[in-house]
Enzyme design. Structure first.
Site, PDB file in Angstrom:
ATOM      1  N   TYR A  91      -7.727  11.452  -3.356  1.00 56.38           N
ATOM      2  CA  TYR A  91      -8.583  12.082  -2.341  1.00 56.38           C
ATOM      3  C   TYR A  91      -8.809  13.534  -2.746  1.00 56.38           C
ATOM      4  O   TYR A  91      -7.859  14.281  -2.934  1.00 56.38           O
ATOM      5  CB  TYR A  91      -7.927  11.979  -0.958  1.00 56.38           C
ATOM      6  CG  TYR A  91      -7.967  10.573  -0.403  1.00 56.38           C
ATOM      7  CD1 TYR A  91      -9.173   9.997  -0.016  1.00 56.38           C
ATOM      8  CD2 TYR A  91      -6.808   9.810  -0.292  1.00 56.38           C
ATOM      9  CE1 TYR A  91      -9.221   8.693   0.482  1.00 56.38           C
ATOM     10  CE2 TYR A  91      -6.858   8.508   0.205  1.00 56.38           C
ATOM     11  CZ  TYR A  91      -8.067   7.961   0.590  1.00 56.38           C
ATOM     12  OH  TYR A  91      -8.127   6.679   1.072  1.00 56.38           O
TER      13      TYR A  91
ATOM     14  N   GLN B  55     -13.469   5.137   2.985  1.00 53.06           N
ATOM     15  CA  GLN B  55     -13.592   3.747   3.350  1.00 53.06           C
ATOM     16  C   GLN B  55     -15.089   3.445   3.445  1.00 53.06           C
ATOM     17  O   GLN B  55     -15.874   4.246   2.954  1.00 53.06           O
ATOM     18  CB  GLN B  55     -12.852   3.501   4.662  1.00 53.06           C
ATOM     19  CG  GLN B  55     -11.337   3.790   4.515  1.00 53.06           C
ATOM     20  CD  GLN B  55     -10.498   3.466   5.735  1.00 53.06           C
ATOM     21  OE1 GLN B  55     -10.988   2.892   6.706  1.00 53.06           O
ATOM     22  NE2 GLN B  55      -9.228   3.854   5.700  1.00 53.06           N
TER      23      GLN B  55
ATOM     24  N   GLU C  45      -8.268   3.422  -3.740  1.00 53.88           N
ATOM     25  CA  GLU C  45      -8.699   4.345  -2.673  1.00 53.88           C
ATOM     26  C   GLU C  45      -9.102   5.642  -3.356  1.00 53.88           C
ATOM     27  O   GLU C  45      -8.277   6.273  -4.023  1.00 53.88           O
ATOM     28  CB  GLU C  45      -7.576   4.641  -1.673  1.00 53.88           C
ATOM     29  CG  GLU C  45      -7.296   3.519  -0.720  1.00 53.88           C
ATOM     30  CD  GLU C  45      -6.274   3.902   0.359  1.00 53.88           C
ATOM     31  OE1 GLU C  45      -6.235   5.077   0.798  1.00 53.88           O
ATOM     32  OE2 GLU C  45      -5.510   3.020   0.756  1.00 53.88           O
TER      33      GLU C  45
ATOM     34  N   ASN D  59       0.832  -1.201   0.000  1.00 54.92           N
ATOM     35  CA  ASN D  59       0.000   0.000   0.000  1.00 54.92           C
ATOM     36  C   ASN D  59       0.870   1.256   0.000  1.00 54.92           C
ATOM     37  O   ASN D  59       1.781   1.376   0.832  1.00 54.92           O
ATOM     38  CB  ASN D  59      -0.876   0.030   1.256  1.00 54.92           C
ATOM     39  CG  ASN D  59      -1.709   1.303   1.359  1.00 54.92           C
ATOM     40  OD1 ASN D  59      -2.648   1.490   0.597  1.00 54.92           O
ATOM     41  ND2 ASN D  59      -1.356   2.187   2.279  1.00 54.92           N
ATOM     42  N   GLU D  60       0.611   2.161  -0.921  1.00 58.83           N
ATOM     43  CA  GLU D  60       1.256   3.496  -0.948  1.00 58.83           C
ATOM     44  C   GLU D  60       2.736   3.418  -0.575  1.00 58.83           C
ATOM     45  O   GLU D  60       3.204   4.139   0.312  1.00 58.83           O
ATOM     46  CB  GLU D  60       0.506   4.465  -0.016  1.00 58.83           C
ATOM     47  CG  GLU D  60      -0.899   4.743  -0.494  1.00 58.83           C
ATOM     48  CD  GLU D  60      -1.603   5.900   0.229  1.00 58.83           C
ATOM     49  OE1 GLU D  60      -1.088   6.390   1.249  1.00 58.83           O
ATOM     50  OE2 GLU D  60      -2.677   6.303  -0.257  1.00 58.83           O
TER      51      GLU D  60
END
Ligand code: AHR
Length: 503
Positions: free
Chosen positions: A244, A350, A292, A172-173
């Site tokens: 985001y 989420q 995400e 992840n990331e």
């Protein structure tokens, strides 16, 4: 009154829509697991401790796939801590979120929850503190039928049948300085390649996603994707994108253009994947997993991210969504759908409490945040072939985007049922818009089966425990269809869903 027109033709198809684009995400973070999907002792909890009120809302939201267990949490997670008898599971410090992790909930509980919620699990392996060895053991534990150490351990834990998890994220990331054991593109590309290789040797029927940049604004963006894929191009199927959206200027027009930026992001990453393919003269196409994405900017202070004293499941990043956030989420969904030829999976991050479409009170109520609605409607109605929509509409301009269309729309044709769904966002701040949608080759004998509008006079309106339906879609009866042309008036600042079906 503005006028706009969309023309689609049954034969002009972008791609079949992969239903995995309606995924979501459950991380061991804040109150997403504990106090979110899992709360033994809650009045609605079942024998497994799963909150039924959250399950009901999850089913209504309609996610198809759910990513687990993180997120930044993943990069310090020992999967072995979360299996076997609960009383023997160790309590650990979670360095990602400064919390205490009891491990009361782990892999098997998540699989049970997925089966109850009727969603596909998407798993992620820790490539921060750990590596290929643990990844292959976890995969053997989950997917191997039996007769080996880890598969027999799963059976001893009460799960005779393999979990059959198909979709796996490789870390992840890994580019982010905040990540536990961040890596350079070279370090990560190599470990992703080797991890993918051994995972495929354990189970030849997997889909694997490598980590792309953790945001488009990362200084290494672009170079990261190229170098990572240059290592693991042959071994992976997807590269991830994380997005985001922020409303920093508090100006709805600027805010709306995060949707254009998402479109650039998608097309750029696809182009980089194709450049790596070109270097190899390969026909293979790396697909995109937007694993995400969401609006997240209000609950983004250091105090939102971490609470002192290593608490268990503290409230973290509990963003309260308003009406304008719902419009942006609707626009982002349209953009993903219109890029259906490359975006094959996506996870709204989420699911609950932590930047979630569902909000709960520990021990109390659960309700739908504003962003719940465009997601639920798109997931319910967008199925089939995404048609290439020729859109004619006026534009608006911002400092960074000189000609953004006031109308954003997707048109999706379900060949099985014959339904054609139009998702349409009127981004005009002042004007109603007359929309005509010409459905070519889709038969003239059609009726409007569903017409719905999400609108509120106050962009900052929210849903809450006391007013859970302040922002909610309303059905309309004034949308018509004649000679294959759908006609509707779209309110300024409105998200609209129109479904026509054969008569
Ligand atoms: O979703 C919240 C966090 O955002 C995730 O843990 C991380 O991957 C991202 O930075």
């Amino acid at each position: 009154m503005l006028t706009s027109r969309i023309v689609v033709d049954r034969d002009f198809v972008i791609s079949a829509l992969d239903r995995r684009v309606f995924g979501t995400f459950v991380e061991h973070m804040g109150r997403c697991v504990y106090g979110g999907i899992y709360e033994p002792g809650h009045p609605t909890a079942d024998q497994d401790g799963f909150r039924q009120d959250v399950l009901e809302l999850t089913r209504e939201l309609g996610p198809t796939i759910v990513r687990y267990p993180g997120g930044n949490f993943l990069s310090g997670y020992n999967w072995e801590d979360g299996v076997g008898p609960k009383e023997q599971r160790p309590t650990r410090l979670d360095l990602a979120w400064g919390s205490t992790e009891t491990n009361e909930f782990g892999t098997n509980e998540f699989i049970d929850w997925c089966r109850t919620a009727k969603v596909e699990p998407m798993f992620a392996v820790n490539l921060g503190t750990r590596g290929p060895d643990e990844a292959r053991h976890l995969l053997e534990y989950c997917n191997h039928p039996g007769g080996t150490h880890y598969s027999d351990l799963r059976r001893a834990h009460g799960y005779e049948q393999p979990h059959g998890i198909k979709f796996w994220c490789l870390g992840n990331e890994m580019d982010g300085p905040w990540q536990i054991c961040r890596k350079t593109a070279q370090e990560y590309g190599r470990i992703a390649q080797e991890t993918a290789k051994v995972m495929r040797w354990v189970d030849g029927d997997l889909q694997l996603a490598a980590c792309g940049s953790s945001q488009r604004a990362m200084p290494t963006y672009g170079a990261w994707e190229y170098e990572v894929l240059d290592h693991c191009f042959n071994e992976v199927d997807y590269i991830s994108l994380h997005a985001y959206f922020r409303n920093d200027s508090n100006d709805i027009k600027d805010y709306f253009t995060v949707i254009e930026d998402l479109d650039y992001f998608i097309k750029e990453v696809a182009a980089i994947g194709d450049a790596v393919a070109a270097k190899r003269r390969s026909p293979k196409r790396i697909m995109l997993s937007l694993d995400e994405w969401n609006v997240w900017y209000k609950a983004h202070t250091p105090a939102d991210l971490r609470k002192p004293g290593w608490p268990e499941a503290p409230p973290l990043i509990e963003e309260i969504y308003n009406f304008e956030d719902a419009l942006v989420v609707g626009g982002a969904l349209i953009t993903m759908i219109n890029n259906a030829d490359r975006v094959k999976a996506a996870c709204l991050a989420q699911l609950v409490n932590v930047i979630g479409p569902i909000m709960t009170e520990t021990g109390g109520a659960a309700w739908r945040q504003t962003i719940f609605h465009p997601f639920a409607q798109a997931s319910r109605h967008a199925r089939g072939q995404v048609l290439r929509a020729k859109i004619q509409a006026d534009t608006f301009s911002t400092k960074t985007h000189p000609a953004a269309s006031l109308l954003l729309a997707s048109v999706i044709h379900d060949e099985e049922s014959g339904a054609v769904t139009v998702l349409a966002l009127n981004r005009s701040t002042s004007d109603e818009m007359q929309l005509d949608v010409e459905l070519r080759g889709l038969g003239e004998g059609r009726k409007v089966a569903i017409a719905s509008e999400l609108h509120h006079g106050d962009l900052k309106a929210i849903n809450s425990k006391v007013a859970p339906n302040a922002v909610t879609p309303v059905n309309r009866t004034d949308v018509s269809i004649a000679k294959g042309v759908v006609s509707a008036k779209l309110k300024p600042l409105s998200w609209n869903v129109i479904v026509t079906t054969p008569t």
